[in-house]
Design a protein around this motif. Structure first.
Motif, mmCIF file in Angstrom:
data_model
loop_
_atom_site.group_PDB
_atom_site.id
_atom_site.type_symbol
_atom_site.label_atom_id
_atom_site.label_comp_id
_atom_site.label_asym_id
_atom_site.label_seq_id
_atom_site.Cartn_x
_atom_site.Cartn_y
_atom_site.Cartn_z
ATOM 1 N N ALA A 109 24.770 116.186 -10.378
ATOM 2 C CA ALA A 109 23.602 115.226 -10.664
ATOM 3 C C ALA A 109 22.204 116.021 -10.797
ATOM 4 O O ALA A 109 21.503 115.668 -11.767
ATOM 5 C CB ALA A 109 23.469 114.458 -9.639
ATOM 6 N N LEU A 132 16.145 112.440 -6.764
ATOM 7 C CA LEU A 132 17.468 112.925 -6.696
ATOM 8 C C LEU A 132 17.770 113.105 -4.986
ATOM 9 O O LEU A 132 18.752 113.000 -4.651
ATOM 10 C CB LEU A 132 17.339 114.336 -7.158
ATOM 11 C CG LEU A 132 17.829 114.501 -8.717
ATOM 12 C CD1 LEU A 132 17.461 115.884 -9.166
ATOM 13 C CD2 LEU A 132 19.105 114.085 -8.954
ATOM 14 N N ALA A 168 22.621 107.847 -12.404
ATOM 15 C CA ALA A 168 22.569 108.564 -11.240
ATOM 16 C C ALA A 168 23.637 107.959 -10.091
ATOM 17 O O ALA A 168 23.682 107.814 -9.328
ATOM 18 C CB ALA A 168 21.372 108.899 -10.621
ATOM 19 N N ARG A 189 26.444 116.200 -5.983
ATOM 20 C CA ARG A 189 24.989 116.161 -5.927
ATOM 21 C C ARG A 189 24.424 117.261 -6.762
ATOM 22 O O ARG A 189 23.472 117.161 -7.455
ATOM 23 C CB ARG A 189 24.375 116.176 -4.633
ATOM 24 C CG ARG A 189 25.134 114.990 -3.697
ATOM 25 C CD ARG A 189 24.717 113.916 -4.321
ATOM 26 N NE ARG A 189 23.418 113.481 -4.972
ATOM 27 C CZ ARG A 189 23.170 112.640 -5.926
ATOM 28 N NH1 ARG A 189 24.121 111.932 -6.496
ATOM 29 N NH2 ARG A 189 21.951 112.276 -6.482
#
Length: 399
Positions: free
Chosen positions: A348, A314, A399, A345
């Motif tokens: 995610a 990530l 992602a 972000r």
């Protein structure tokens, strides 16, 4: 005192900060990376490198170097009580990288340091700690202490906090976090691989009723085992008792090997243990990702459970999205589009966090009757064509 200048100061020279530095240098952006550690990277720690990260690495010529050393995990196998429940193939998880790569974190960090050194010699400053930030309309002033204990100052167009879950940058900005600590505790260790040869390139997940044991192949014929701890295993859990802290490492390695043997039937050789670490699980999200010309990435912005191995990835994907935004902002003089970046972000991270928590729930100790039902469910899910979508989910294709 002379004040140095740079386009972007990255605070934190771990895998995420290093990769951001590499990406910025590749775009011609002047960058400095401050890392408080003075030693070379050591330890295996995070090991999984997912297809989207490999794609991002490929853009700066890093993928080949990583893949030359890594083990390529092409299948995942679910087991329980000595029986195989099903197999998950990663062959359609990514067009470019139909596998998950595993590599010791110290090797990944070393490759990143080498690439940063080639693209921006002198950019990495080890032994350098951030102690203060002053925000202005068109720049940020950073003050720190170098490896010789001398004060230093730097004027940067932007500052990025890539300094982990206990981020100094986040604290200096006064940004809080929200989240929770989970009760689950795990222990992990690296051993000579005792699995049958046919399983030595597979990720193995044993979901027996006593709690999950996950394992992943590593370079050099080694295997990482991760086991859920029972509530009364004080020897293995540093948070539970001072006894665990004082226990000889060989004794703890033997205990982990025994846990693996009891739950899976496979017996690692405790004398081959090269790393052992117990850890808890928590999930945290920064209340804000950016303030003015300062922005957070990786664990500084969002901390998730290590179960599933997505946290480091990530952070890399944060860096991959942020780098072109920073480079453009430096070039145009813009202040940076943090709200849009933050929404994407953090969304995610929420998705990855939910997946990690589902993985934890699936691996908790349960009564036998519940375990039998869990096994039946896994058999059914892994036998369906939709298991391909599950493989893409675990490989972070979203992602």
């Amino acid at each position: 005192m002379t004040t140095d200048t740079t386009d972007v100061l990255v605070v934190g020279g771990g895998p995420v900060g290093l990769f951001l530095g590499v990406l910025l240098a590749a775009r011609g952006t002047d960058v400095q990376v401050w890392e408080r550690r003075t030693t070379d990277p050591v330890g295996s720690r995070a090991i999984g490198i997912h297809p989207p990260s490999l794609d991002a690495f490929a853009e700066v010529g890093l993928a080949e170097a990583v893949l030359a050393e890594a083990v390529l995990v092409r299948t995942g196998v679910a087991r329980s009580r000595g029986r195989v429940l099903g197999t998950l193939s990663f062959d359609r998880a990514s067009d470019s990288h139909p596998y998950v790569a595993t590599l010791d974190q110290h090797r990944t960090e070393t490759l990143l340091r080498e690439r940063l050194g080639a693209g921006a010699p002198g950019a990495l400053r080890t032994g350098t700690s951030l102690v203060g930030l002053t925000r202005h309309r068109d720049h940020v002033g950073a003050s720190g202490i170098d490896r010789d204990g001398r004060p230093i100052t730097l004027r940067a167009s932007f500052v990025v906090g890539a300094d982990g879950a206990r981020s100094v940058v986040r604290d200096l900005l006064g940004i809080g976090t929200t989240g929770r600590d989970h009760q689950d505790r795990y222990v992990m260790g690296d051993f000579a691989d005792p699995e049958d040869p046919g399983a030595r390139s597979a990720a193995l997940v044993d979901v027996g009723p006593d709690g999950v044991v996950e394992s992943f192949p590593l370079p050099g014929g080694r295997r990482r085992y991760v086991a859920l701890l029972s509530g009364d295993d004080a020897l293995m859990d540093p948070a539970a008792s001072a006894t665990a802290v004082d226990a000889p490492e060989t004794e703890r390695a033997s205990r982990l090997a025994e846990i693996v043997r009891a739950r899976t039937g496979v017996a690692p050789d405790a004398t081959t243990c090269s790393m052992l670490s117990a850890f808890g699980v928590r999930r945290r999200t920064a209340d804000r990702v950016g303030v003015g010309r300062v922005v957070l990435v990786g664990d500084a912005a969002h901390e998730i459970s290590p179960i599933g191995g997505q946290g480091m990835n990530l952070g890399w994907l944060d860096a991959a999205e942020l780098a072109p935004l920073l480079a453009d902002a430096v070039r145009t003089g813009a202040a940076g589009p943090w709200p849009a970046y933050a929404r994407r972000r953090q969304a995610a991270a929420r998705r990855a966090g939910r997946q990690a928590e589902a993985n934890m729930a699936l691996g908790r100790a349960v009564p036998d009757v519940v375990g039998i039902g869990r096994e039946a469910l896994l058999r059914s899910v892994l036998a369906l064509p939709t298991a391909r979508a599950l493989a893409r989910l675990y490989a972070m294709a979203w992602a």
